[in-house]
Write a protein that holds these residues in place. Structure first.
Motif, mmCIF file in Angstrom:
data_model
loop_
_atom_site.group_PDB
_atom_site.id
_atom_site.type_symbol
_atom_site.label_atom_id
_atom_site.label_comp_id
_atom_site.label_asym_id
_atom_site.label_seq_id
_atom_site.Cartn_x
_atom_site.Cartn_y
_atom_site.Cartn_z
ATOM 1 N N SER A 102 2.748 -10.931 -1.977
ATOM 2 C CA SER A 102 1.692 -10.788 -0.962
ATOM 3 C C SER A 102 2.228 -10.305 0.372
ATOM 4 N N ASP A 103 3.544 -10.416 0.611
ATOM 5 C CA ASP A 103 4.109 -9.957 1.886
ATOM 6 C C ASP A 103 3.999 -8.446 2.040
ATOM 7 N N PHE A 104 3.799 -7.747 0.949
ATOM 8 C CA PHE A 104 3.674 -6.292 1.003
ATOM 9 C C PHE A 104 2.207 -5.856 1.119
ATOM 10 N N GLU A 105 1.312 -6.829 1.193
ATOM 11 C CA GLU A 105 -0.121 -6.555 1.279
ATOM 12 C C GLU A 105 -0.663 -6.985 2.644
ATOM 13 N N GLU A 106 -1.825 -6.470 2.996
ATOM 14 C CA GLU A 106 -2.429 -6.838 4.275
ATOM 15 C C GLU A 106 -2.854 -8.299 4.278
ATOM 16 N N ALA A 107 -2.635 -8.959 5.405
ATOM 17 C CA ALA A 107 -3.084 -10.349 5.585
ATOM 18 C C ALA A 107 -3.669 -10.475 6.983
ATOM 19 N N SER A 114 -1.393 -8.652 9.656
ATOM 20 C CA SER A 114 -0.114 -8.279 9.061
ATOM 21 C C SER A 114 -0.396 -7.111 8.115
ATOM 22 N N PRO A 115 0.007 -5.891 8.457
ATOM 23 C CA PRO A 115 -0.425 -4.723 7.676
ATOM 24 C C PRO A 115 0.289 -4.595 6.337
ATOM 25 N N ALA A 116 -0.315 -3.827 5.454
ATOM 26 C CA ALA A 116 0.280 -3.542 4.152
ATOM 27 C C ALA A 116 1.453 -2.583 4.301
ATOM 28 N N TRP A 117 2.386 -2.688 3.388
ATOM 29 C CA TRP A 117 3.532 -1.772 3.330
ATOM 30 C C TRP A 117 3.167 -0.581 2.442
ATOM 31 N N PRO A 118 3.862 0.550 2.598
ATOM 32 C CA PRO A 118 3.626 1.682 1.688
ATOM 33 C C PRO A 118 4.351 1.533 0.360
ATOM 34 N N ILE A 119 5.061 0.425 0.175
ATOM 35 C CA ILE A 119 5.701 0.116 -1.097
ATOM 36 C C ILE A 119 5.267 -1.290 -1.518
#
Length: 516
Positions: A102-107, A114-119
């Motif tokens: 979930s750390d790579f997803e928007e929260a 906390s924005p999403a990552w492109p990976i």
């Protein structure tokens, strides 16, 4: 230094910085035969008795940079930066966590996003595994309730708890929590170098038992004829061609002498703050806001984690633990019950000594500080720092390095700390002291050269390649779009290995020069 560098032959790839980012890229490229020149601002950290001396490390600041920065209110300070081969990992606490899926997803939080990552986590998983192998991470899978999917177990068994820490783990379990062994990059176990000397977290390792970037990434490749390391070389700016697109050379200060180094490809890995400063300092007519900064994000969105120390005092018993960093708790990584934005990670601090107390409270009498240090169990509470465009590193009008730090998500962290303080008190501590760590010690710095899919709102693509400059990659904590709530070292290493593998494939296919 290898013959190609000292002989005046132009390198194929220049890596700026010898920490976990630059070291990871260099490690992957070393096997290609490409001439890789690694530049380090400092020198090798000397192996000396002061490595283990808390007075030298914390009070005298023997190894800390002498450079001064200033806050946006003009107050000056000497930052917790260390310029040595291996970068900040020479002093890190050996924590090697994978980010959660979930750390790579928007929260969404109460005061920010906390924005999403492109990976995704899936993109990094094989490189997480490779990094754990290279750094010799000790851990135990299957206990952390938030653990993401793994392709295999940890390379080595977890470091066992010492008696006092074992009691802490048992006490937390009685409260319904699920403490697990913190994943740690220490050469501990049969035949290992670790002596449990008591000076690991925030100390350099005197005997090379800590899995740092020098030991794990650079030492295996520095004997190769196509890899060179040049120390005492501070990169001042990047220079582009007339169109302002391709990086043609860099200007450096090498032992007090100005020099220029040319290469087809550059990897900037000077750390989130210093990489941003180099890019901003590289402004020109073609790039008036600095290199890789068409979007205007370079130097902005500085994050550093919310970090609070909780010092539990045991007045009637000594804590003789040497290596306490074997417990972590993630039960509230997604929030307290009924309070989803009061969240984060709990782990142990290295053993507090009297000199460390006096480095913060300078008027503390030496005997009292030393006595307190012998009776404490020391915890670190960590929460995500939300990105804020006004939180930035920049140059003041006078040309001074200025930090305007405006962290996001502090109120949730404060509630999380208060809840954990109560949990820790129940372990038998009549007093639990609290201390917050600020930007003066930017050990988890990230976000200043963020990556993303949109060139208008990010500086780098998903492989850390600058949107504006095809032969420039920025690989350190600066690429983070968000900070997550866990130590960043393993994620930087994993992405560096991923970027290095990407460049390695292009080199082997003969596509790298065509791309550039």
């Amino acid at each position: 230094m290898s013959s190609f560098s000292s002989g005046g032959i132009k390198p194929d790839i220049v890596v700026i910085g010898s920490g976990v980012g630059g070291g990871g890229v260099a490690y992957q490229l070393a096997s290609t035969g490409a001439r890789v020149l690694i530049l380090e601002r400092g020198d090798f950290l000397p192996k000396e008795a002061q490595n283990r001396d808390a007075e030298a490390v914390f009070v005298q600041n023997r190894y800390r940079t002498k450079e001064e920065w200033q806050h946006d209110n003009g107050k000056r300070f000497r930052p917790g930066h260390y310029h040595f081969v291996g970068g900040h990992t020479k002093f890190y606490g050996t924590a090697m966590f994978r980010f959660r899926e979930s750390d790579f997803e928007e929260a969404r939080f109460e005061d920010g996003i906390s924005p999403a990552w492109p990976i995704s986590y899936r993109d990094l998983e094989p490189y997480y595994a490779q990094a754990e192998e290279l750094f010799g991470v000790r851990g135990q899978a299957g206990i952390d309730p938030t653990e993401p999917p793994r392709s295999g177990p940890y390379p080595h068994p977890a470091i066992p708890h010492e008696p006092v820490i074992a009691r802490m783990a048992a006490g937390l379990a009685k409260q319904g929590l699920k403490p697990f062994h913190m994943p740690s990059a220490v050469d501990f176990g049969d035949g290992g170098k670790c002596e449990r000397c008591g000076t690991c977290d925030a100390f350099p390792c005197f005997i090379g038992a800590k899995g740092d970037a020098e030991t794990s990434l650079l030492n295996p490749i520095l004997n190769l004829p196509n890899v060179a390391l040049q120390t005492n070389t501070k990169v001042l700016r990047l220079i582009t061609d007339k169109e302002g697109k391709k990086i043609t050379s860099i200007e450096v200060d090498h032992n007090g002498k100005r020099e220029f180094i040319e290469a087809p490809l550059f990897v900037l890995s000077a750390g989130a703050i210093n990489s941003a400063l180099i890019l901003l300092r590289s402004r020109s007519e073609q790039n008036p806001n600095g290199v890789a900064n068409r979007s205007g994000v370079v130097g902005r969105y500085l994050m550093n984690h919310h970090l609070t120390g909780l010092i539990g005092v045991l007045p009637f018993s000594l804590n003789e633990t040497h290596f306490p960093k074997t417990i972590s708790v993630n039960d509230y990584y997604y929030g307290l019950p009924g309070d989803p934005t009061a969240r984060g990670n709990v782990q142990m601090l290295g053993k507090i000594q009297g000199a460390m107390i006096r480095s913060i409270h300078k008027r503390f009498p030496v005997p009292i500080a030393n006595m307190i240090g012998k009776h404490t169990v020391d915890w670190l509470i960590m929460s995500e720092d939300l990105p804020n465009a006004e939180s930035q590193v920049r140059f003041s009008k006078e040309g001074e390095i200025e930090i305007a730090y405006h962290p996001g998500g502090w109120s949730g962290h404060d509630r999380f700390v208060k809840a954990m303080r109560q949990k820790i008190r129940k372990l038998g501590f009549p007093m639990v002291m609290r201390h917050s760590f600020g930007i003066e010690a930017p050990s988890h710095q990230c976000g200043t050269v963020r990556m993303g899919n949109d060139p208008e709102s990010s500086a780098l693509n998903s492989f850390c390649q600058a949107h504006d400059h095809p032969n420039l990659y920025v690989v350190d904590g600066g690429f983070f779009p968000s900070s997550a709530g866990l130590n960043p070292a393993l994620t930087i290493a994993a992405q560096a290995l991923r970027v290095g593998a990407h460049l390695k494939e292009k080199w082997q296919q003969g596509l790298l020069d065509a791309q550039l």
